[in-house]
Design a protein around this motif. Structure first.
Motif, mmCIF file in Angstrom:
data_model
loop_
_atom_site.group_PDB
_atom_site.id
_atom_site.type_symbol
_atom_site.label_atom_id
_atom_site.label_comp_id
_atom_site.label_asym_id
_atom_site.label_seq_id
_atom_site.Cartn_x
_atom_site.Cartn_y
_atom_site.Cartn_z
ATOM 1 N N THR A 15 46.433 54.689 42.898
ATOM 2 C CA THR A 15 47.691 54.144 42.381
ATOM 3 C C THR A 15 47.844 52.641 42.600
ATOM 4 O O THR A 15 48.881 52.069 42.251
ATOM 5 C CB THR A 15 48.877 54.857 43.052
ATOM 6 O OG1 THR A 15 48.705 54.779 44.480
ATOM 7 C CG2 THR A 15 48.954 56.324 42.634
ATOM 8 N N ALA A 16 46.821 52.002 43.175
ATOM 9 C CA ALA A 16 46.907 50.549 43.419
ATOM 10 C C ALA A 16 47.122 49.803 42.107
ATOM 11 O O ALA A 16 46.373 49.991 41.143
ATOM 12 C CB ALA A 16 45.643 50.059 44.103
ATOM 13 N N THR A 17 48.139 48.963 42.082
ATOM 14 C CA THR A 17 48.469 48.191 40.880
ATOM 15 C C THR A 17 47.907 46.775 40.999
ATOM 16 O O THR A 17 47.453 46.360 42.070
ATOM 17 C CB THR A 17 49.997 48.091 40.723
ATOM 18 O OG1 THR A 17 50.516 47.391 41.869
ATOM 19 C CG2 THR A 17 50.645 49.463 40.626
ATOM 20 N N GLU A 18 47.995 46.033 39.904
ATOM 21 C CA GLU A 18 47.593 44.624 39.951
ATOM 22 C C GLU A 18 48.392 43.878 41.023
ATOM 23 O O GLU A 18 47.842 43.064 41.764
ATOM 24 C CB GLU A 18 47.815 43.961 38.585
ATOM 25 C CG GLU A 18 46.754 44.316 37.569
ATOM 26 C CD GLU A 18 46.801 43.427 36.335
ATOM 27 O OE1 GLU A 18 47.657 42.514 36.261
ATOM 28 O OE2 GLU A 18 45.966 43.646 35.440
ATOM 29 N N ALA A 19 49.676 44.178 41.101
ATOM 30 C CA ALA A 19 50.532 43.515 42.092
ATOM 31 C C ALA A 19 50.054 43.826 43.515
ATOM 32 O O ALA A 19 50.085 42.958 44.402
ATOM 33 C CB ALA A 19 51.983 43.957 41.919
ATOM 34 N N ASP A 20 49.582 45.060 43.731
ATOM 35 C CA ASP A 20 49.059 45.449 45.052
ATOM 36 C C ASP A 20 47.804 44.641 45.394
ATOM 37 O O ASP A 20 47.625 44.213 46.540
ATOM 38 C CB ASP A 20 48.709 46.940 45.087
ATOM 39 C CG ASP A 20 49.929 47.843 44.996
ATOM 40 O OD1 ASP A 20 51.019 47.419 45.437
ATOM 41 O OD2 ASP A 20 49.789 48.967 44.483
ATOM 42 N N ILE A 21 46.934 44.464 44.414
ATOM 43 C CA ILE A 21 45.693 43.701 44.636
ATOM 44 C C ILE A 21 46.029 42.233 44.939
ATOM 45 O O ILE A 21 45.446 41.621 45.845
ATOM 46 C CB ILE A 21 44.746 43.791 43.409
ATOM 47 C CG1 ILE A 21 44.399 45.253 43.077
ATOM 48 C CG2 ILE A 21 43.475 42.959 43.641
ATOM 49 C CD1 ILE A 21 43.644 46.023 44.116
ATOM 50 N N ILE A 22 46.990 41.681 44.203
ATOM 51 C CA ILE A 22 47.405 40.288 44.423
ATOM 52 C C ILE A 22 47.977 40.128 45.835
ATOM 53 O O ILE A 22 47.654 39.169 46.546
ATOM 54 C CB ILE A 22 48.404 39.844 43.326
ATOM 55 C CG1 ILE A 22 47.664 39.718 41.979
ATOM 56 C CG2 ILE A 22 49.089 38.530 43.698
ATOM 57 C CD1 ILE A 22 48.563 39.629 40.756
ATOM 58 N N GLU A 23 48.780 41.095 46.262
ATOM 59 C CA GLU A 23 49.362 41.055 47.613
ATOM 60 C C GLU A 23 48.276 41.178 48.677
ATOM 61 O O GLU A 23 48.298 40.477 49.697
ATOM 62 C CB GLU A 23 50.392 42.183 47.758
ATOM 63 C CG GLU A 23 51.087 42.264 49.108
ATOM 64 C CD GLU A 23 51.915 41.025 49.477
ATOM 65 O OE1 GLU A 23 52.118 40.821 50.693
ATOM 66 O OE2 GLU A 23 52.331 40.263 48.570
ATOM 67 N N LEU A 24 47.300 42.066 48.440
ATOM 68 C CA LEU A 24 46.166 42.244 49.355
ATOM 69 C C LEU A 24 45.431 40.920 49.555
ATOM 70 O O LEU A 24 45.112 40.529 50.683
ATOM 71 C CB LEU A 24 45.198 43.293 48.781
ATOM 72 C CG LEU A 24 43.979 43.654 49.631
ATOM 73 C CD1 LEU A 24 44.342 44.756 50.632
ATOM 74 C CD2 LEU A 24 42.815 44.120 48.761
ATOM 75 N N CYS A 25 45.174 40.230 48.451
ATOM 76 C CA CYS A 25 44.446 38.955 48.505
ATOM 77 C C CYS A 25 45.270 37.877 49.198
ATOM 78 O O CYS A 25 44.729 37.059 49.954
ATOM 79 C CB CYS A 25 44.051 38.512 47.104
ATOM 80 S SG CYS A 25 42.849 39.624 46.333
ATOM 81 N N LYS A 26 46.571 37.897 48.954
ATOM 82 C CA LYS A 26 47.474 36.934 49.608
ATOM 83 C C LYS A 26 47.434 37.130 51.125
ATOM 84 O O LYS A 26 47.337 36.167 51.900
ATOM 85 C CB LYS A 26 48.891 37.158 49.065
ATOM 86 C CG LYS A 26 49.883 36.089 49.480
ATOM 87 C CD LYS A 26 51.234 36.344 48.793
ATOM 88 C CE LYS A 26 52.357 35.806 49.678
ATOM 89 N NZ LYS A 26 53.606 36.554 49.501
ATOM 90 N N GLU A 27 47.491 38.377 51.563
ATOM 91 C CA GLU A 27 47.421 38.687 53.004
ATOM 92 C C GLU A 27 46.063 38.290 53.577
ATOM 93 O O GLU A 27 45.975 37.749 54.684
ATOM 94 C CB GLU A 27 47.662 40.177 53.235
ATOM 95 C CG GLU A 27 49.087 40.624 52.966
ATOM 96 C CD GLU A 27 49.267 42.127 52.945
ATOM 97 O OE1 GLU A 27 50.419 42.577 52.921
ATOM 98 O OE2 GLU A 27 48.248 42.872 52.929
#
Length: 216
Positions: A15-27
């Motif tokens: 269920t990982a969304t694009e927004a989740d991936i962007i947040e992961l990279c930000k962290e």
């Protein structure tokens, strides 16, 4: 200790969304984790988010079951590299291992290592489904196939990393490959106990809270 440098900051759920991936990279940028670990389809997005940072992009291949054809895994690994991945975490064919088709398992790992060359290959053996003897055999096959790491788990099996399995793997690879622990690593104590046991990489989606715990 810079525990952040041991961490592959991970999101692999369906269920990982694009927004989740962007947040992961930000962290990952903020906490300077070693890498982000994502499903291969998200490699281009992660690479773009992490441009001008030292954080690497790691892609999983044949994930999470490992039961697709070798050709499919090889293609997925090649494509992930073209898209910007610098490390590959592949799942072995567990059924073939249990069928004692050991050459087939080893040849598949070698085929993927062959296409990725000097990039890092981590081999997920999914310890929760294996006997102690099979854990040793799988680890030895990974070494024979020139893999860089042997990894405990996908995090999608019936269980994750376990100390007794890490010790078995460490003995089996005998210094010829490194160990990555993943699956169920949610706090600092667990992460530190594995690092003390000789693990050189930790796969977790709890990296931020682990670092905060260390600083706290």
């Amino acid at each position: 200790m810079e525990i952040n440098k041991f961490i592959d900051h991970t999101i692999l759920k369906a269920t990982a969304t694009e927004a989740d991936i962007i947040e992961l990279c930000k962290e990952a940028r903020e906490y300077e984790f070693f890498s982000v670990c994502v499903n291969s389809g998200y490699v281009p997005l992660a690479k773009k988010q992490l441009s001008n940072s030292k954080v690497k992009v790691c892609a999983v291949v044949g994930f999470p079951l490992g039961a697709m054809s070798t050709e499919a895994k090889v293609f997925e690994a090649e494509q992930a590299l073209k898209d910007g991945a610098e490390e590959i975490d592949m799942v072995i064919n567990i059924g073939e291992l249990k069928s004692k088709n050991l050459k087939k398992v080893e040849d598949e790992i070698a085929a993927i290592k062959n296409v990725i060359g000097d990039k890092v290959l981590k081999v997920i053996i999914e310890t929760c489904y294996l006997t102690p003897q099979e854990i040793v055999i799988a680890s030895e096959l990974a070494v024979n196939a020139k893999a860089d790491y042997v990894k405990t788990s996908t995090g999608f099996g019936t269980d994750g990393a376990k100390m007794e399995n890490i010790k078995l793997m460490k003995k089996a690879v005998n210094g010829s490959a490194k160990i990555k622990a993943s699956g169920g690593i949610k706090n600092l104590d667990t992460a530190l106990s594995y690092i003390e046991a000789g693990v050189e990489r930790i796969g977790t989606s709890s990296g931020v809270s682990i670092v905060k715990e260390l600083k706290g």
